[in-house]
Design a protein around this motif. Structure first.
Motif, PDB file in Angstrom:
ATOM      1  N   PHE A 165      11.094   7.659   9.350  1.00 49.67           N
ATOM      2  CA  PHE A 165      10.731   7.110   8.047  1.00 49.67           C
ATOM      3  C   PHE A 165      11.923   6.566   7.272  1.00 49.67           C
ATOM      4  N   LEU A 166      13.153   6.833   7.710  1.00 49.94           N
ATOM      5  CA  LEU A 166      14.327   6.343   6.993  1.00 49.94           C
ATOM      6  C   LEU A 166      14.856   5.034   7.572  1.00 49.94           C
ATOM      7  N   THR A 167      14.172   4.497   8.582  1.00 50.38           N
ATOM      8  CA  THR A 167      14.594   3.255   9.209  1.00 50.38           C
ATOM      9  C   THR A 167      13.841   2.086   8.599  1.00 50.38           C
ATOM     10  N   ARG A 168      14.568   1.088   8.148  1.00 49.72           N
ATOM     11  CA  ARG A 168      13.958  -0.105   7.560  1.00 49.72           C
ATOM     12  C   ARG A 168      13.397  -0.959   8.689  1.00 49.72           C
ATOM     13  N   ASP A 169      12.111  -1.287   8.619  1.00 47.71           N
ATOM     14  CA  ASP A 169      11.464  -2.129   9.611  1.00 47.71           C
ATOM     15  C   ASP A 169      11.791  -3.583   9.260  1.00 47.71           C
ATOM     16  N   SER A 170      12.671  -4.198  10.030  1.00 49.92           N
ATOM     17  CA  SER A 170      13.192  -5.516   9.679  1.00 49.92           C
ATOM     18  C   SER A 170      12.358  -6.661  10.235  1.00 49.92           C
ATOM     19  N   ARG A 171      11.230  -6.365  10.864  1.00 42.21           N
ATOM     20  CA  ARG A 171      10.422  -7.442  11.449  1.00 42.21           C
ATOM     21  C   ARG A 171       9.781  -8.283  10.349  1.00 42.21           C
ATOM     22  N   ILE A 172       9.898  -9.579  10.485  1.00 40.01           N
ATOM     23  CA  ILE A 172       9.256 -10.495   9.552  1.00 40.01           C
ATOM     24  C   ILE A 172       8.530 -11.560  10.357  1.00 40.01           C
ATOM     25  N   VAL A 173       7.730 -12.377   9.681  1.00 41.30           N
ATOM     26  CA  VAL A 173       6.949 -13.393  10.362  1.00 41.30           C
ATOM     27  C   VAL A 173       7.878 -14.470  10.907  1.00 41.30           C
ATOM     28  N   GLU A 174       7.653 -14.829  12.164  1.00 37.17           N
ATOM     29  CA  GLU A 174       8.449 -15.864  12.795  1.00 37.17           C
ATOM     30  C   GLU A 174       8.061 -17.229  12.239  1.00 37.17           C
TER      31      GLU A 174
END
Length: 192
Positions: A165-174
């Motif tokens: 839960f402390l990891t930022r999910d950096s996925r964004i729309v391509e």
């Protein structure tokens, strides 16, 4: 010939003295020993940084007794405050079950509190803006986890870190590419 030597750069007495001093410094064995003694491996430097970060983890609470955490996911940004109370959960001045009516959304929000066994013991107040439903849920969850870590780092950080839960999910729309229907989808092919 003397005129050419005088016109050459660095041919003055001061320039020659500086050049000689530089050559002496480079060639001395003491200089190379100091240079090699100062070399650290990348792992040593990284380990030292991690130790400094771990030593810097102390309880961070403001003057009103609240811990703060910021969370981001996709285009959403959430600001979360946690304080002791009877378990109220407000999102943009609405109860969380009104703001997120679906059960799986509520379960995802409450997961950091259940993981740290603080459900019903802390009041959570957050403001979230931008993005859609899933992005806002992810942003609130990350902000709440960071606030819990600031509330009691020694107690809450290990279970939150283990659950991810402390990891930022950096996925964004391509981004969409030219000549494509979407980012990767091609237009329908027709023979004629």
């Amino acid at each position: 010939m003397d005129e050419l030597e005088a016109d050459a750069p660095g041919a003055t007495d001061e320039g020659l003295d500086k050049d000689n001093l530089l050559l002496e410094d480079i060639g001395s064995p003491d200089h190379t020993f100091e240079k090699n003694a100062r070399k650290f491996t990348r792992a040593d430097i990284e380990r030292q940084k991690q130790e400094e970060i771990a030593n810097a983890r102390v309880r961070q609470v403001d003057s009103q007794g609240r811990a703060y955490g910021t969370g981001k996911r996709k285009c959403s940004i959430a600001r979360v405050w946690i304080e002791p109370g009877e378990g109220k959960f407000l999102i943009n001045d609405n109860r969380f079950d009104v703001y997120f009516p679906m059960l799986d959304q509520r379960a995802a929000l409450l997961h950091p509190l259940t993981e740290t066994k603080t459900l019903g013991l802390l009041d959570v107040n957050c403001t979230v803006k931008g993005g859609g439903v899933s992005g806002q849920i992810g942003a609130i969850r990350l902000g709440m986890s960071r606030a819990l870590q600031n509330w009691a780092p020694d107690q809450f950080r290990p279970p939150l870190k283990e659950a991810g839960f402390l990891t930022r999910d950096s996925r964004i729309v391509e981004r969409k590419k030219p000549g494509k229907a979407k980012a990767r989808k091609s237009f329908q092919w027709v023979k004629r």
